[in-house]
Write a protein that holds these residues in place. Structure first.
Motif, short mmCIF file in Angstrom:
data_model
loop_
_atom_site.label_atom_id
_atom_site.label_comp_id
_atom_site.label_asym_id
_atom_site.label_seq_id
_atom_site.Cartn_x
_atom_site.Cartn_y
_atom_site.Cartn_z
N TYR A 32 -6.15 4.97 -1.68
CA TYR A 32 -7.17 5.02 -2.70
C TYR A 32 -7.99 6.31 -2.47
O TYR A 32 -8.09 6.79 -1.33
N GLN A 43 -10.31 6.47 0.49
CA GLN A 43 -9.54 6.47 1.74
C GLN A 43 -9.01 7.87 2.02
O GLN A 43 -9.07 8.35 3.16
N SER A 102 -13.00 -2.11 -2.20
CA SER A 102 -12.38 -0.82 -2.48
C SER A 102 -11.62 -0.27 -1.29
O SER A 102 -11.37 0.93 -1.20
N GLY A 103 -11.27 -1.13 -0.36
CA GLY A 103 -10.36 -0.72 0.71
C GLY A 103 -11.03 -0.12 1.94
O GLY A 103 -10.48 0.76 2.58
N VAL A 106 0.86 -1.18 0.00
CA VAL A 106 0.00 0.00 0.00
C VAL A 106 0.90 1.23 0.00
O VAL A 106 1.44 1.62 1.02
P1 ADP Z 1 -13.53 -3.99 1.29
O1 ADP Z 1 -13.51 -4.15 2.76
O2 ADP Z 1 -13.89 -2.62 0.84
O3 ADP Z 1 -14.34 -5.05 0.59
P2 ADP Z 1 -10.77 -4.55 1.51
O4 ADP Z 1 -10.54 -3.59 2.60
O5 ADP Z 1 -10.80 -5.98 1.85
O6 ADP Z 1 -12.06 -4.17 0.73
O7 ADP Z 1 -9.65 -4.27 0.41
C1 ADP Z 1 -9.51 -5.08 -0.71
C2 ADP Z 1 -8.04 -5.27 -1.04
O8 ADP Z 1 -7.43 -4.02 -1.39
C3 ADP Z 1 -7.24 -5.79 0.12
O9 ADP Z 1 -6.47 -6.88 -0.34
C4 ADP Z 1 -6.33 -4.62 0.52
O10 ADP Z 1 -5.08 -5.04 1.02
C5 ADP Z 1 -6.18 -3.84 -0.75
N1 ADP Z 1 -5.97 -2.39 -0.53
C6 ADP Z 1 -6.71 -1.59 0.26
N2 ADP Z 1 -6.28 -0.31 0.19
C7 ADP Z 1 -5.23 -0.28 -0.65
C8 ADP Z 1 -4.34 0.76 -1.14
N3 ADP Z 1 -4.48 2.01 -0.74
N4 ADP Z 1 -3.37 0.39 -1.99
C9 ADP Z 1 -3.24 -0.92 -2.39
N5 ADP Z 1 -4.03 -1.92 -1.98
C10 ADP Z 1 -5.02 -1.63 -1.12
#
Ligand code: ADP
Length: 743
Positions: free
Chosen positions: A25, A28, A50-51, A21
């Motif tokens: 995003y 975020q 989507s994080g 990371v």
């Molecule tokens: P959600 O809870 O919205 O369904 P997640 O939090 O599980 O999604 O995130 C999905 C994936 O994206 C995870 O594998 C996480 O590690 C990755 N991720 C989240 N934020 C970032 C970021 N800023 N940059 C790269 N990868 C990210």
């Protein structure tokens, strides 16, 4: 940049960077902008994958850095362990993480020392009821999947729990994470929170509908699909996804995997069986060998038919996934899918609710589901379909994700585009006014001292989403008055006058019921059933608890009405409480369905093999576990209620509970109570002449070893747990033919 985020621990940017990371995003970044790391409440309504978790992590870690404590509320137990494992990566920096899923009647004192606590909303609700003092020290509460306030069975608990936490602690930061919904602003108003409402996704999602021989996408494009013979569209899509895309002799895109959503467990299993035959010809030797290993691991979990069926499919590169699977099976399937070994998973919608298993393509094969209440097949909600679709595309691995619905006619093609592809997300609506929810939560609110009069009760309810959404003030009052009357009639609350005001207090019984986390109606049913039963049988008790609204009963299949009516006659004298007349069609049917459920529990408690039970009742091993856990909890509650009322049948209830808990007959209860013994080993020990914990403690080691089929490690552990003075096996030679001798 992550390093620009204010108020988070110094080590965090480096840690995240190492984890891939590098930057936030956009949603975020918007959350940080809104002050989520500085104690601001926030509603984040953003698409699946989507994080959202990182938003929560930033909020929680900044609270911990300020010396505070954070609570992460999940909707499902399965997610609690997943989230805990995720947050444990911070333990190396001194952040203590705890998970609380266990019993509903403790205050979880040990959690007071943790920095981050993960728990289900039911568990948090029960902690509030049991007056856990550390709840007052919370600084940050995360509500994951908060759109589930819309869910009739679990939503009200989440809603009331948030209202209670906030009313105790008005400055509390709430971070509510939601799938994209139509009324995120309304949720933000309810929680006095900032709002991030975004449709941004880390990877493009193309939505489309399959019809004829083509995939029709939302961007107006079409792709031809090659279909072999008269195969079904799903089969053609799975094969198409698996194959590399080659242009001019060069691979422009590697093959990927497919997640297929269907509407029932049986359909998931059938689809996996069929699609396995589509996948297997596409696999190479290494893949087949690795899959054979996974299949062996699956068979090792249990020797049930489900286990076999799953292993058979996995061997060929496909799998099914539903709530009837045991946790071990589920984990093996999810891991093999993430490792890209299993190429196709056929799942019921439980998988869409948060388990992280993205794939190149998602096929929503069934967009209708059978609903007994609504009568017949009902379309899925937009939110559900969008959540399933959102599982398509793995960031960093796939160029994009594709999600497809299947149409069987031109009209349906148009309908599916209208209904799901173009559709705006649904708004969420409070379900608190539904009766079982109101009944349960009103009693809890009075019993835990949040309200002591009709007025304070109404003003507490004013802090719920229900009140925020309804203009009809009269309706809330009406529902409340009805429920208060019910609770008073059943001796759960009392009204008394105190000067001009009328006071509401919970009776001792009311307190017990609330602390036990029972629906008051379940408590009333149980008390009515055991009041005059001097020596209730186990079957009678299993039937009684199966009749309560807290037990999810088995369905009565066609033809079973006769069968269970006969069972009812055979056991007439054992069945407790009042029996509905056969002319009250639906009540009688429910009563029989409870009897079927009770028979399952009774079979389990009579040492019937797991696969016999799955066959006989048409359920999965996970279902047996679920029924057994619920029965154990309800019988524990019945035991407390019997004690409370001074009934003479406490011992009989406790024995029925132990039998179902361990799955053993009466004579094995004492042995099965020893850790690591369990039903099968207890029976073997018993047959070798060791009939109690005491006898095990003093037993001849070679006899124990023979009874446990020469497994030295097992024998040592079992002896140790029984309190044997010298459990080591070094001096013992196993003699399987030894005559049973008791020391
Ligand atoms: P959600 O809870 O919205 O369904 P997640 O939090 O599980 O999604 O995130 C999905 C994936 O994206 C995870 O594998 C996480 O590690 C990755 N991720 C989240 N934020 C970032 C970021 N800023 N940059 C790269 N990868 C990210």
């Amino acid at each position: 940049e992550v390093s620009d985020v204010p108020a988070v621990p110094e080590w965090l940017p480096g840690h995240l960077d190492a984890d891939g990371v590098e930057s936030l995003y956009p949603p975020q970044a918007a959350a940080v902008e809104a002050g989520v790391t500085e104690g601001e409440s926030l509603v984040a309504s953003i698409p699946t994958a989507s994080g959202k978790t990182l938003i929560a992590t930033l909020a929680m870690l900044s609270a911990v850095k300020r010396g505070g404590k954070a609570l992460y509320i999940v909707p499902l137990r399965a997610l609690a362990s997943e989230k805990k494992a995720e947050f444990e990566q911070f333990e190396q920096y001194g952040v203590d993480v705890g998970v609380s899923t266990g019993n509903y009647d403790s205050d979880g004192e040990w959690l007071a020392k943790k920095d981050i606590i993960v728990a289900t909303s039911e568990k948090v609700d029960s902690l509030v009821r049991n007056g856990a003092p550390w709840l007052a020290q919370l600084d940050c509460v995360v509500a994951d999947e908060v759109h589930l306030v819309d869910d009739p069975t679990r939503g009200p608990t989440l809603e009331v729990t948030l209202a209670k936490l906030r009313s105790r602690n008005p400055g509390l930061q709430i971070v509510a994470l939601s799938a994209t919904i139509g009324n995120a602003g309304e949720l933000a108003d309810w929680l006095d929170a900032e709002l991030v409402d975004s449709s941004w996704r880390p990877i493009d999602l193309r939505k489309g509908v399959h019809f004829g021989q083509a995939l029709h996408f939302d961007d107006g494009t079409q792709e031809q699909l090659s279909v072999q013979g008269n195969e079904k569209p799903t089969a053609a899509i799975v094969r198409d996804t698996l194959r590399d895309t080659v242009e001019d002799g060069e691979t422009v895109e590697e093959g990927g995997s497919t997640l297929v959503f269907v509407n029932s467990r049986r359909n998931a299993e059938a689809a996996a069986r069929r699609l396995a035959n589509v996948v297997s010809p596409e696999l190479d030797g290494d893949e087949l060998a690795a899959l054979a290993d996974v299949a062996d691991e699956i068979r090792d979990v249990s020797d049930t038919e489900t286990s076999d069926d799953l292993a058979d499919a996995v061997e060929k590169g496909a799998a099914f996934h539903h709530a009837g699977l045991s946790p071990d099976h589920r984990e093996l399937v999810e891991a093999a899918f993430r490792d890209r070994l299993v190429k196709c998973v056929c799942a019921t919608p439980t998988l869409a609710a948060g388990v992280n298993t993205p794939s190149r393509r998602v096929v929503v094969r069934d967009w209708r589901r059978y609903s007994g209440d609504a009568g017949g097949m009902q379309p899925l909600s937009v939110l559900e379909v969008h959540q399933m679709m959102g599982r398509a595309g793995r960031p960093g691995m796939d160029p994009y994700g594709e999600a497809l619905l299947l149409a069987s006619s031109h009209d349906e093609l148009d309908e599916l585009f209208e209904r799901y592809v173009w559709a705006d997300p649904d708004p969420v609506e409070s379900k608190l006014a539904a009766e079982p929810a109101m009944r349960t939560h009103l009693l809890a609110t009075v019993a835990s001292g949040f309200a002591d009069s009709r007025e304070t009760l109404l003003s507490f309810l004013d802090g719920t989403l229900y009140a925020a959404q309804t203009d009809e003030q009269g309706r809330l009052e009406r529902v409340v008055d009805d429920m208060l009357a019910y609770l008073e009639r059943n001796d759960f609350i009392e009204r008394s006058r105190d000067g001009d005001t009328e006071r509401l207090t919970a009776t001792n019984l009311g307190h017990t019921v609330s602390r036990l986390y029972l629906d008051p109606m379940s408590a009333a049913t149980i008390i009515d059933g055991i009041a005059d039963a001097d020596d209730p049988s186990a079957l009678g008790l299993y039937h009684l608890v199966s009749r309560t609204p807290d037990m999810y009963q088995l369905y009565l299949r066609s033809g079973e009405r006769e069968q269970y009516t006969q069972v009812a006659y055979d056991h007439e004298t054992e069945l407790l409480g009042t029996q509905p007349s056969e002319f009250e069609e639906s009540r009688f049917e429910d009563w029989l369905a409870a009897l079927k459920t009770a028979k399952l529990l009774d079979d389990w408690a009579s040492e019937t093999d797991e696969d016999r039970i799955t066959d006989r009742y048409g359920v999965g091993p996970g279902d047996i576990r679920g029924k057994v856990d619920t029965a154990e909890w309800l019988l524990g509650a019945a035991e407390s209620l019997a004690g409370e009322r001074g009934f003479g049948n406490v011992q009989a209830i406790r024995e029925a509970k132990k039998r179902v808990q361990y799955g053993v007959r009466q004579e094995l209860i004492d042995l099965a109570d020893v850790r690591n013994v369990g039903r099968k080993r207890a029976r073997r020990l018993y047959e070798a002449g060791i009939e109690s914990r005491d006898q095990l403690r003093n037993a001849d080691k070679s006899v124990v070893l023979a009874a446990l089929r020469g497994r030295e490690r097992t024998a040592e552990t079992v002896l140790e747990h029984a309190g044997h003075p010298n459990p080591e096996m070094t001096d013992v030679t196993p003699d399987p033919d030894a005559e049973p001798v008791v020391a």
